[in-house]
Design a protein around this motif. Structure first.
Motif, PDB file in Angstrom:
ATOM      1  N   LEU A   5      29.313   1.998   7.285  1.00 16.64           N
ATOM      2  CA  LEU A   5      30.036   0.929   6.575  1.00 16.64           C
ATOM      3  C   LEU A   5      29.664   0.920   5.091  1.00 16.64           C
ATOM      4  CD1 LEU A   5      29.837  -1.933   9.227  1.00 16.64           C
ATOM      5  CD2 LEU A   5      31.926  -0.842   8.389  1.00 16.64           C
ATOM      6  N   LEU A   6      28.378   1.149   4.810  1.00 12.29           N
ATOM      7  CA  LEU A   6      27.925   1.186   3.412  1.00 12.29           C
ATOM      8  C   LEU A   6      28.641   2.289   2.638  1.00 12.29           C
ATOM      9  CD1 LEU A   6      24.026   0.929   3.181  1.00 12.29           C
ATOM     10  CD2 LEU A   6      25.675  -0.179   1.690  1.00 12.29           C
ATOM     11  N   ALA A   7      28.835   3.424   3.321  1.00  9.41           N
ATOM     12  CA  ALA A   7      29.405   4.582   2.621  1.00  9.41           C
ATOM     13  C   ALA A   7      30.890   4.415   2.322  1.00  9.41           C
ATOM     14  CB  ALA A   7      29.182   5.851   3.454  1.00  9.41           C
ATOM     15  N   VAL A   8      31.611   3.681   3.170  1.00 12.37           N
ATOM     16  CA  VAL A   8      33.073   3.703   3.006  1.00 12.37           C
ATOM     17  C   VAL A   8      33.699   2.347   2.677  1.00 12.37           C
ATOM     18  CG1 VAL A   8      33.280   5.719   4.528  1.00 12.37           C
ATOM     19  CG2 VAL A   8      33.605   3.443   5.494  1.00 12.37           C
ATOM     20  N   THR A   9      32.880   1.293   2.545  1.00  7.41           N
ATOM     21  CA  THR A   9      33.488  -0.016   2.233  1.00  7.41           C
ATOM     22  C   THR A   9      32.746  -0.725   1.105  1.00  7.41           C
ATOM     23  OG1 THR A   9      32.089  -1.187   3.837  1.00  7.41           O
ATOM     24  CG2 THR A   9      34.218  -0.407   4.644  1.00  7.41           C
ATOM     25  N   GLN A  10      33.434  -1.686   0.535  1.00  6.73           N
ATOM     26  CA  GLN A  10      32.849  -2.595  -0.457  1.00  6.73           C
ATOM     27  C   GLN A  10      32.967  -4.004   0.113  1.00  6.73           C
ATOM     28  OE1 GLN A  10      31.544  -1.697  -3.357  1.00  6.73           O
ATOM     29  NE2 GLN A  10      32.007   0.433  -2.850  1.00  6.73           N
TER      30      GLN A  10
END
Ligand SMILES: Cc1ncc(COP(=O)(O)O)c(C=O)c1O
Length: 473
Positions: free
Chosen positions: A188-193
């Motif tokens: 989630l950290l890698a692909v969302t803000q």
């Protein structure tokens, strides 16, 4: 697995089971006699008896005195039971979760709450002695930091296990994590803000809901079928206009539904999301617990662009306390490696060495084969008991793998107050409301079949059924 490695009685049992599954033999119908079966299949009487015994254990057939064997009557299957949200929702954890988690941490005995096989099903003695030997031979494992991306030998062992997928992963594609939950968090950290919308299942594993909340993400609940999982058609509509930044899905034997996404749907989902540039975060913690002949493929097996972030762990399978998880993040791998460093630096080396040795020595494969069978039997025994004990009108899933059952009680039931009443008698389960960001599924409950059915647990399950009757009376 090849047919010649499967015992003959199990092959016979599987053939009969599939005639029940495809409706050739209907609930309540009589099976051919043992003698007829023996003649028709040209096998010994012992083989037929063992096959029938296995089907009884799975709760598919029952013996009636003086009359023979009959296909067991079942509770109605759960219809499409999801509650899709009309629009993305900010997630706020249901306060019931903390009470529930406290119960899980403190409970022992008659709990059908925890989504992990119970301790007595794990090879703890073998693992303990591996741990002691490892530490004696390599004392530096507790005096030094480990590598952030994980032990190369463990990553190699994991990569070897994915060869069957037809989609080759190498040790360099893999990152070791602290359980699947850390892998999901990194994904989630890698692909969302913060503020982004993530498409989720409905009902959805409460751990995922909590991850979304901590990251300040919104969840868009996609209709999810109890048998075939997240609807590809609904996902198609939801991701058409760019509002959804990622999709998170448990592809094989989901939690709580036990749904298995068919291969064609997985393929379509992977292709569609790759074309739209929407990363697919796949959670495959239950994929090893298949009841059929072969492990279902994950979505990752169809990934040709690196758009699937695959997440799994050994925690449900053998090593809950070791917390060894892993991920194959596709084109996000380099970024995930850096994030892992920031999140927890590394996963303890000692635990990774033990996991790698357990995999390399074949102990894991022997253990998981046995565990798979045990859980399959327990799921079917529980299904049979629930059918007898719960009020008429209860609906239930019939998963093809995993070890979770999802029940929908008749109109008028409330699983939170049932949870309180059951808890007062030391009986645990997971109330349905925890699987919805909006407190839906109030008539539903999840039962874990991870615990062997001792006489005390059978009595507890029957009592739970009685409490449901009392609530509805
Ligand atoms: C669907 C799902 N994903 C992830 C997890 C957490 O896995 P781990 O214990 O490996 O962190 C669970 C645990 O219940 C789960 O059900």
């Amino acid at each position: 697995m090849k047919t010649d490695t499967i015992p003959l009685y199990e092959q016979v049992a599987d053939e009969i089971a599939s005639t029940i599954a495809n409706g050739t033999l209907k609930p309540g119908e009589k099976l051919p006699s043992l003698r007829t079966m023996k003649q028709r299949r040209q096998v010994s009487m012992t083989t037929v008896q063992e096959a029938f015994g296995m089907l009884e254990d799975r709760g598919l057939i029952e013996a009636r005195p003086q009359s023979g064997y009959f296909v067991r009557r079942r509770l109605p299957r759960l219809p499409a039971a999801s509650c899709p949200s009309p629009e993305p929702q900010p997630i706020v954890t249901n306060p019931l979760l903390w009470r529930y988690l406290r119960y899980v941490a403190e409970s022992a005995g008659n709990s059908f709450a925890c989504a992990t096989p119970s301790a007595e099903l794990f090879p703890d003695r073998a693992l303990n002695s591996m741990m002691t030997h490892t530490l004696r031979r390599q004392p530096h494992l507790i005096t030094e930091y480990g590598r952030s991306d994980g032990l190369p030998e463990l990553r190699r062992q994991i990569a070897r296990r994915t060869l069957d997928w037809g989609q080759t992963l190498s040790a360099d594609d893999i990152l070791i994590t602290n359980g699947c939950v850390e892998a999901l968090n990194l994904s989630l950290l890698a692909v969302t803000q913060p503020g982004d919308v993530v498409a989720i299942e409905s009902p959805c594993y409460f751990g995922v809901l909590q991850l979304l909340e901590t990251r300040g993400l919104k969840g868009l609940e996609i209709p999810t079928d109890p048998v075939t999982g997240m609807s590809v058609e609904a996902l198609d509509v939801a991701t058409r206009y760019g509002g959804v930044k990622a999709v998170i899905v448990v592809s094989n034997f989901s939690n709580p539904l036990g749904a298995l996404i068919p291969e064609a749907n997985k393929r379509r989902m992977v292709q569609m999301l790759a074309e739209r540039g929407v990363p697919l975060i796949e959670d495959d913690v239950y994929g090893e617990f298949y009841f059929g002949r072969e492990r279902p493929l994950p979505c990752k097996a169809f990934d040709t662009t690196g758009n699937v972030l695959y997440n799994a762990s050994f925690t449900k399978q053998a090593l809950p306390g070791l917390r060894i998880g892993w991920m194959a993040g596709g084109r996000y791998h380099a970024e995930l490696q850096m994030q892992k460093f920031g999140m927890s630096f590394c996963t303890p080396s000692l635990l990774q060495v033990v996991a790698a040795e357990f995999l390399a020595a074949g102990g894991f494969d022997r253990h998981i084969r046995q565990l798979r069978r045990t859980l399959c039997r327990q799921v079917h025994e529980m299904l049979a008991l629930v059918t007898e004990a719960f009020p008429a009108g209860t609906r239930i899933t019939e998963p093809q793998g995993g070890f979770l059952l999802w029940l929908e009680l008749p109109e008028g039931a409330d699983s939170q107050s049932l949870f309180d009443a059951a808890l007062r008698e030391g009986i645990g389960f997971t109330p349905g409301q925890l699987f919805s960001p909006r407190g839906e599924f109030s008539r539903c409950m999840r039962l874990s079949c991870g615990v062997p059915l001792t006489p005390a647990r059978v009595a507890a399950l029957k009592r739970l059924g009685e409490l449901a009757h009392v609530q509805l009376s």
